[in-house]
Design a protein around this motif. Structure first.
Motif, PDB file in Angstrom:
ATOM      1  N   ILE A  94      60.435 -13.470  -7.758  1.00 25.75           N
ATOM      2  CA  ILE A  94      60.371 -13.850  -6.340  1.00 25.75           C
ATOM      3  C   ILE A  94      58.924 -13.975  -5.880  1.00 25.75           C
ATOM      4  O   ILE A  94      58.562 -14.913  -5.153  1.00 25.75           O
ATOM      5  CB  ILE A  94      61.135 -12.819  -5.484  1.00 25.75           C
ATOM      6  N   LEU A  95      58.079 -13.051  -6.316  1.00 23.17           N
ATOM      7  CA  LEU A  95      56.671 -13.116  -5.918  1.00 23.17           C
ATOM      8  C   LEU A  95      55.987 -14.356  -6.484  1.00 23.17           C
ATOM      9  O   LEU A  95      55.156 -14.984  -5.804  1.00 23.17           O
ATOM     10  CB  LEU A  95      55.945 -11.852  -6.378  1.00 23.17           C
ATOM     11  N   ASP A  96      56.318 -14.722  -7.715  1.00 21.35           N
ATOM     12  CA  ASP A  96      55.747 -15.947  -8.290  1.00 21.35           C
ATOM     13  C   ASP A  96      56.143 -17.180  -7.474  1.00 21.35           C
ATOM     14  O   ASP A  96      55.324 -18.080  -7.246  1.00 21.35           O
ATOM     15  CB  ASP A  96      56.207 -16.115  -9.737  1.00 21.35           C
ATOM     16  N   THR A  97      57.391 -17.215  -7.037  1.00 17.75           N
ATOM     17  CA  THR A  97      57.849 -18.348  -6.225  1.00 17.75           C
ATOM     18  C   THR A  97      57.104 -18.419  -4.899  1.00 17.75           C
ATOM     19  O   THR A  97      56.668 -19.502  -4.465  1.00 17.75           O
ATOM     20  CB  THR A  97      59.361 -18.229  -5.969  1.00 17.75           C
ATOM     21  N   LEU A  98      56.941 -17.280  -4.251  1.00 19.34           N
ATOM     22  CA  LEU A  98      56.222 -17.254  -2.976  1.00 19.34           C
ATOM     23  C   LEU A  98      54.759 -17.659  -3.151  1.00 19.34           C
ATOM     24  O   LEU A  98      54.213 -18.434  -2.350  1.00 19.34           O
ATOM     25  CB  LEU A  98      56.309 -15.855  -2.365  1.00 19.34           C
ATOM     26  N   ILE A  99      54.129 -17.146  -4.193  1.00 20.17           N
ATOM     27  CA  ILE A  99      52.713 -17.467  -4.428  1.00 20.17           C
ATOM     28  C   ILE A  99      52.533 -18.952  -4.703  1.00 20.17           C
ATOM     29  O   ILE A  99      51.619 -19.596  -4.165  1.00 20.17           O
ATOM     30  CB  ILE A  99      52.171 -16.618  -5.597  1.00 20.17           C
ATOM     31  N   LEU A 100      53.403 -19.523  -5.526  1.00 18.12           N
ATOM     32  CA  LEU A 100      53.294 -20.944  -5.846  1.00 18.12           C
ATOM     33  C   LEU A 100      53.507 -21.809  -4.607  1.00 18.12           C
ATOM     34  O   LEU A 100      52.764 -22.777  -4.373  1.00 18.12           O
ATOM     35  CB  LEU A 100      54.313 -21.304  -6.926  1.00 18.12           C
ATOM     36  N   ALA A 101      54.500 -21.467  -3.795  1.00 14.68           N
ATOM     37  CA  ALA A 101      54.779 -22.260  -2.595  1.00 14.68           C
ATOM     38  C   ALA A 101      53.628 -22.185  -1.594  1.00 14.68           C
ATOM     39  O   ALA A 101      53.232 -23.204  -1.007  1.00 14.68           O
ATOM     40  CB  ALA A 101      56.079 -21.775  -1.951  1.00 14.68           C
ATOM     41  N   ILE A 102      53.080 -21.004  -1.396  1.00 17.51           N
ATOM     42  CA  ILE A 102      51.971 -20.859  -0.443  1.00 17.51           C
ATOM     43  C   ILE A 102      50.725 -21.563  -0.955  1.00 17.51           C
ATOM     44  O   ILE A 102      49.996 -22.215  -0.191  1.00 17.51           O
ATOM     45  CB  ILE A 102      51.697 -19.363  -0.189  1.00 17.51           C
ATOM     46  N   PHE A 103      50.471 -21.458  -2.245  1.00  9.19           N
ATOM     47  CA  PHE A 103      49.296 -22.128  -2.813  1.00  9.19           C
ATOM     48  C   PHE A 103      49.398 -23.645  -2.669  1.00  9.19           C
ATOM     49  O   PHE A 103      48.418 -24.315  -2.314  1.00  9.19           O
ATOM     50  CB  PHE A 103      49.149 -21.744  -4.287  1.00  9.19           C
ATOM     51  N   LEU A 104      50.574 -24.196  -2.918  1.00 10.64           N
ATOM     52  CA  LEU A 104      50.758 -25.638  -2.755  1.00 10.64           C
ATOM     53  C   LEU A 104      50.635 -26.057  -1.293  1.00 10.64           C
ATOM     54  O   LEU A 104      50.118 -27.135  -0.986  1.00 10.64           O
ATOM     55  CB  LEU A 104      52.122 -26.056  -3.308  1.00 10.64           C
ATOM     56  N   SER A 105      51.107 -25.212  -0.393  1.00 12.45           N
ATOM     57  CA  SER A 105      51.004 -25.536   1.026  1.00 12.45           C
ATOM     58  C   SER A 105      49.552 -25.576   1.489  1.00 12.45           C
ATOM     59  O   SER A 105      49.175 -26.425   2.301  1.00 12.45           O
ATOM     60  CB  SER A 105      51.787 -24.512   1.855  1.00 12.45           C
ATOM     61  N   ILE A 106      48.732 -24.678   0.953  1.00 14.47           N
ATOM     62  CA  ILE A 106      47.327 -24.636   1.358  1.00 14.47           C
ATOM     63  C   ILE A 106      46.532 -25.780   0.741  1.00 14.47           C
ATOM     64  O   ILE A 106      45.715 -26.425   1.413  1.00 14.47           O
ATOM     65  CB  ILE A 106      46.703 -23.278   0.971  1.00 14.47           C
ATOM     66  N   SER A 107      46.768 -26.055  -0.535  1.00 13.32           N
ATOM     67  CA  SER A 107      45.920 -27.002  -1.274  1.00 13.32           C
ATOM     68  C   SER A 107      46.605 -28.329  -1.566  1.00 13.32           C
ATOM     69  O   SER A 107      46.148 -29.068  -2.435  1.00 13.32           O
ATOM     70  CB  SER A 107      45.485 -26.364  -2.594  1.00 13.32           C
ATOM     71  N   ARG A 108      47.680 -28.651  -0.861  1.00 15.40           N
ATOM     72  CA  ARG A 108      48.400 -29.894  -1.158  1.00 15.40           C
ATOM     73  C   ARG A 108      47.532 -31.118  -0.900  1.00 15.40           C
ATOM     74  O   ARG A 108      47.531 -32.067  -1.689  1.00 15.40           O
ATOM     75  CB  ARG A 108      49.669 -29.968  -0.310  1.00 15.40           C
ATOM     76  N   LYS A 109      46.783 -31.111   0.192  1.00 14.96           N
ATOM     77  CA  LYS A 109      45.975 -32.285   0.533  1.00 14.96           C
ATOM     78  C   LYS A 109      44.890 -32.527  -0.505  1.00 14.96           C
ATOM     79  O   LYS A 109      44.556 -33.675  -0.821  1.00 14.96           O
ATOM     80  CB  LYS A 109      45.367 -32.109   1.921  1.00 14.96           C
ATOM     81  N   LYS A 110      44.321 -31.459  -1.065  1.00 12.58           N
ATOM     82  CA  LYS A 110      43.259 -31.619  -2.054  1.00 12.58           C
ATOM     83  C   LYS A 110      43.808 -31.941  -3.439  1.00 12.58           C
ATOM     84  O   LYS A 110      43.236 -32.752  -4.170  1.00 12.58           O
ATOM     85  CB  LYS A 110      42.414 -30.349  -2.113  1.00 12.58           C
TER      86      LYS A 110
END
Length: 258
Positions: free
Chosen positions: A46-62
């Motif tokens: 569950i933590l891996d899923t949350l970390i991946l989703a938040i990371f993509l949300s922050i750095s999606r534009k880049k």
């Protein structure tokens, strides 16, 4: 002075990401000390899923060179919220070996998971409420706007002014109303050198009133009055709402008779 929404969002998501990474590290550290070691896989998954989703949300534009729409942000947060709640309940049901040091580390893990879930839930609910308020007030297309765009899809000065007008400047009701075409033409000033029909009509009317009904203005007088009137017109600076509104501009060809 309000903090930019994109700055606030990055700080909040960064805090959630940091808490999730710390929880992941502690879960891996405590794995041998769980009464049921396989319990760590649920936490880590569950933590891996949350970390991946938040990371993509922050750095999606880049990373992907594509904007993050408000609807995508809300949908992602709302989808992950049940997993965050399950993570809290599961962390409370896990037991570890009765060792004082291990119990202290496990208590820290539970606190971090609880804090991360609280931040996640508050951000999700506040974002949904803010987006719905923006839709009701002035922007029905806020769901498809870039959440990190400038100007912000959520102008805080306008929203706080509407929610609490006693503490913040209340927005002008004219911003949320459709102005008739005649009134719009009367309110919009002409820039220097403008040759539109509105400027010529106003100029000729002013000339007729000042010189008398029997005098016909010359072309030189027309040009001079148009430039003088336009140069004295104020330039309206758009506010946070108007900056996000599309404006149609048309140029009319005008010729003066000599």
């Amino acid at each position: 002075m309000f903090i930019l929404f994109r700055t606030f969002r990055k700080i909040l998501l960064g805090a959630i990401l940091l808490v999730s990474v710390a929880s992941l590290v502690l879960s891996l550290y405590l794995k041998p000390h769980f009464v049921h070691p396989n319990s760590a896989y649920v936490l880590v998954g569950i933590l891996d899923t949350l970390i991946l989703a938040i990371f993509l949300s922050i750095s999606r534009k880049k990373l992907l060179a594509s904007p993050q729409p408000v609807a995508t942000e809300v949908l992602g947060l709302f989808t992950l919220l049940p997993f965050a709640l399950i993570l809290v309940l599961y962390a409370l049901s896990i037991t570890v070996i009765p060792d004082p040091t291990i119990l202290g580390v496990f208590a820290i893990l539970q606190i971090l998971i609880f804090i991360g879930t609280i931040l996640h839930g508050l951000y999700t609910l506040c974002l949904i409420a803010t987006a719905m308020l923006t839709v009701c007030l002035f922007d029905r297309d806020v769901w498809c706007r870039d959440i990190d765009s400038s100007p912000s899809p959520f102008p805080m000065s306008v929203l706080f002014g509407f929610i609490c007008p006693c503490c913040f400047a209340s927005p002008d009701p004219a911003f949320f109303e459709d102005i008739p075409e005649q009134e719009h033409e009367a309110l919009v000033p002409c820039l220097p050198g403008c040759n539109c029909s509105i400027a010529k009509t106003k100029t000729l009317a002013n000339i007729s009133e000042s010189e008398g009904p029997g005098l016909e203005p010359t072309p030189e007088m027309r040009m001079g009055m148009v430039g003088g009137l336009s140069s004295r017109s104020l330039v309206l600076v758009p506010n946070e709402v108007e900056r996000r509104t599309s404006i149609m501009i048309s140029f009319e060809e005008a010729a003066y008779e000599v």
